[in-house]
Scaffold this active site. Structure first.
Site, PDB file in Angstrom:
ATOM      1  N   GLU A 228      59.868  99.265 -81.794  1.00 35.05           N
ATOM      2  CA  GLU A 228      59.481  98.748 -83.107  1.00 35.05           C
ATOM      3  C   GLU A 228      60.777  98.292 -83.740  1.00 35.05           C
ATOM      4  O   GLU A 228      61.683  99.091 -83.974  1.00 35.05           O
ATOM      5  CB  GLU A 228      58.787  99.852 -83.904  1.00 35.05           C
ATOM      6  CG  GLU A 228      58.120  99.365 -85.162  1.00 35.05           C
ATOM      7  CD  GLU A 228      59.022  99.466 -86.371  1.00 35.05           C
ATOM      8  OE1 GLU A 228      59.845  98.552 -86.586  1.00 35.05           O
ATOM      9  OE2 GLU A 228      58.913 100.466 -87.098  1.00 35.05           O
ATOM     10  N   CYS A 265      60.718  99.698 -92.571  1.00 36.02           N
ATOM     11  CA  CYS A 265      60.361  98.607 -91.655  1.00 36.02           C
ATOM     12  C   CYS A 265      59.357  97.673 -92.298  1.00 36.02           C
ATOM     13  O   CYS A 265      59.226  96.523 -91.877  1.00 36.02           O
ATOM     14  CB  CYS A 265      59.704  99.155 -90.393  1.00 36.02           C
ATOM     15  SG  CYS A 265      60.595 100.497 -89.662  1.00 36.02           S
TER      16      CYS A 265
END
Lengths: 496, 496
Positions: A228, A265
């Site tokens: 990720e 994120c």
């Protein structure tokens, strides 16, 4: 000073993980769930010391860390509960039909083998040593080797000790969990290319994740890497909505952009709308709201310096204006928010403006026409999230655009800010490349377990030698698909 | 002479596929299932002409092709039924809990985008143009571009016409299905690296599959490739079983090895046992059985020549003896079976003996001791299948060995030959690398659909704009996971 685990020691731990896998893959889903709940209990028991250690190492507030700790134990328990239901065993049984020459075939999911986890700097509990990747890999039946994040070594060690203690308490092989420390790139590369490693989970930068992905694919026997790697999480705002809510939206945006000093994120780094009076009102409010937010220290000096650098580079591009910024003096590693503005064409043409700036930094893109927004959507790279700020009427008028945006993200929000990733079944934390390396998987929510399992079929096997999940009697009392229908019962005929 | 689709035409078809994806991804699972059943109906209606064309192009018998045709329509219907249940939509709904600041989040699986399918030479129907890859990609909601296998161009065109006609009949966009012809390697590479292609499915050789895998991973935005690249499908036979069944097992092995002239991915190319009287009896029977089998022509000249070459190379290795062979004269492209014998140490040390020989070719590995079998198991590459020939007592005595073998295959058989891959939920046709590029997926059985979907979450969306699969009312009446529990009903409160 972080101690580097020696090459010899790493090799020993990998061998131990390979041995432990032979044990762990044969545990049942119920046994692994019990283990996971025990880890959660032990993390809970750590108390104040964990919080103060993490606070010292990361500058994150005690309130935030308290919440993150609860989230982390919540992850272990939620994933444990999900694993115990058998949902990730995905049991399928097709019974023999001798008259049709059909064999008895039974399939379930088994762990891939030893998994290397690279934790994130920004979530010292929830996405790190005892975070979601570790929980989901163990839930899948895979031993874990954590490469500790050097930004919070003491915190990492405390979490590692919890898992090691739980392994001992259960009398399971020590190799089920290993904690490797060090700062060198070589350790990560060595682990990823080792023949006994079967999968990699990573949360962090694009360069780090992509490097591991490439190493894994160039192995003689390639292995899956779920990395990720963050994204810029665009918000696309439409005029009807802005007309009625420009000021409120600006307040929400300012809070989301600066939450956790922008170190998420899912931080909304880009705000896209048509130019004109509405976006001007949005910007006018940002000019008031952004300076109100008192900056905090970023996670560490390196992250702060990188933020300052990337923020300056983006702000210095041509056709870019700074429209709002935090007005405090820089003190230590404070992440001072900046919002810049540019045109749609400039955003499309200047790739630098589409790169993630990790921290409280936003770009407002004021477009000439709906066609320009459509063009931006079509050229957008893969994102973890995209947010639509719209009235129902706006949605009806922009179905085609929204349909293209669906192809570019893992989670599509409607009139809510993307920060705040709930740990639920319906969560998708994984978008098209480059936000992650494989959009078919998520790293948040119990479905994260799926990354680390593979199916194995047993054909014509005696019941005695089948795993518990597949035995006739259904001793684990799980839901199984039998001849295409869900069945919770035993397949044994009652003896009369 | 095979016509090469021009580069311009390929580009047009890719663009059409990208456009069609915007339509197809918004069809419901029920609509796609109806389409898939219609394709099955049309294939059924093709009648004799399809069979005779395929027979001419592949040398496969009419009986075999009749069976394969039924299997192919069965695949479309079985996958359609599975898709319609919603099992691959994997719907998850977590309802809002405002008191806990939890949002309404709903997730389901959507098609990845245009998929390129490379069909296999050995299954002109079931693993080719209208084979399982095409059916599962369309079931997932992905347009398909088939690169036709040059070994059976007319058959491929007939199957392509069926799908094209069904697309027209449904009034769906033409780009949902494209049929690209040509023999050049460049076409496959061009398709795989094209930005609008989102996944690749391949069945064939290791060199072909691995090349596509590498191209896909080196793209600026890597995409998933599921390549099924075959394997040598070892049989490990134990002494108690051999003692009582050596002759019967040899008869079964001879039949399985030569079935379809050995042209199956699951052909049992290696037979491993302890040396001694039992394996000698097994070999003695093979010497009688193998010559009884009348060879047929192989699929084409290229495959025949490659078989002859690899068979000669393997047979010419040192410490290798030919123990049985077909005794007819070579006529045209007949695949003449050969079985060789070697020692455990030679099999371990000479890598050539572990490479797949596509055709009726087997190696008997006579081991010195159980430890040698264990060593072979540990060094074995990933396989589609491994077969254990054993009594219950043998299994109990070899648990550790069998546990290692589990790590090396996708399907583990007990006292059954691996040829014959049933199209059922419990089938796993996908083993560790190099048998496939991702052991987490299968290319046979309805679960093959999973390769081509990814989850997308909708957070806080108005019901009106959600896909049917996620609407409150559950208009498709599918099973959904709502707040962690399976629910088949509507989420709307009845109006009173």
């Amino acid at each position: 000073m972080i101690e580097e685990t020696s090459k010899e020691n790493i090799e020993v731990r990998i061998q131990m993980a390979a041995v432990a896998y032979q044990f762990l893959k044969n545990t049942t889903i119920k046994e692994r769930a019990a283990f996971m709940n025990a880890v959660a209990d032990q993390i809970e028991a750590l108390g104040e010391e964990l919080l103060t250690t993490a606070h010292t190492e990361t500058s994150l507030s005690l309130a935030r860390l308290t919440g993150e700790k609860a989230r982390t134990t919540g992850q272990w328990r939620t994933y444990a509960k999900a694993v115990a239901t058998g949902i990730y065993a995905e049991t399928r049984i097709d019974l023999a039909q001798p008259e049709k020459q059909k064999s008895d075939i039974r399939k379930y999911n088994i762990g891939l083998g030893p998994v290397v986890v690279f934790g994130a700097s920004n979530f010292p509990f929830a996405f790190s040593t005892a975070g979601g990747d570790t929980a989901s890999a163990i839930g899948a039946g895979c031993p874990v080797i954590v490469k500790a994040h050097p930004a919070h070594p003491q915190t990492s060690q405390m979490m590692a000790d919890v898992i090691t203690d739980t392994v001992k308490e259960f009398g399971w092989p020590e190799g089920i969990f290993s904690h490797i420390t060090g700062t060198s790139y070589e350790i990560g590369a060595y682990l990823t290319q080792h023949n006994d490693i079967r999968a990699v989970a990573f949360t962090g930068s694009f360069s780090g994740g992509k490097a591991l992905f490439d190493i894994a694919n160039r192995r003689e026997n390639p292995i899956p890497v779920f990395a990720e790697m963050g994204s810029i999480n665009p918000i696309v705002a439409f005029d009807h909505l802005l007309e009625s809510r420009a000021e409120d939206l600006a307040k929400e945006y300012a809070l989301s952009l600066t939450l956790g000093v922008g170190q998420f994120c899912t931080n909304p780094g880009v705000f896209i709308a048509l130019k004109g009076e509405n976006i001007d009102r949005f910007i006018a409010t940002l000019k008031i709201e952004i300076p109100k937010i008192i900056p905090s220290n970023m996670l560490n000096k390196g992250i702060f310096e990188n933020f300052e650098k990337l923020k300056s580079v983006a702000s210095a591009q041509s056709e870019v204006n700074i429209v709002a910024e935090a007005n405090t003096e820089i003190n230590e590693w404070e992440g001072r928010a900046v919002v810049i503005e540019t045109t749609g064409q400039n955003f499309i043409q200047n790739g630098i403006l589409s790169e993630e700036v990790f921290g409280p930094f936003g770009i407002i893109v004021a477009c000439e026409a709906p066609e320009e927004i459509q063009q931006i959507a079509e050229e957008l790279k893969g994102q973890l999230t995209i947010t639509i700020a719209a009235t129902d009427e706006d949605v009806r008028q922009n179905i085609k655009l929204i349909d293209v945006l669906k192809d570019k993200c893992g989670r599509l929000l409607f009139n809510q800010m993307p920060t705040g990733v709930e740990v639920v079944y319906a969560m998708q934390h994984g978008g098209p490349f480059p936000s992650t390396t494989d959009a078919r998987f998520t790293s948040v929510g119990p479905d994260a377990v799926k990354r680390f399992v593979r199916p194995i079929s047993f054909q014509n096997w005696p019941d005695e030698f089948l795993p518990e999940e597949l035995k006739d009697e259904n001793p684990l009392q799980i839901k199984r698909m039998v001849d295409g229908e869900v069945n919770s019962g035993s397949l044994k005929l009652p003896t009369t």
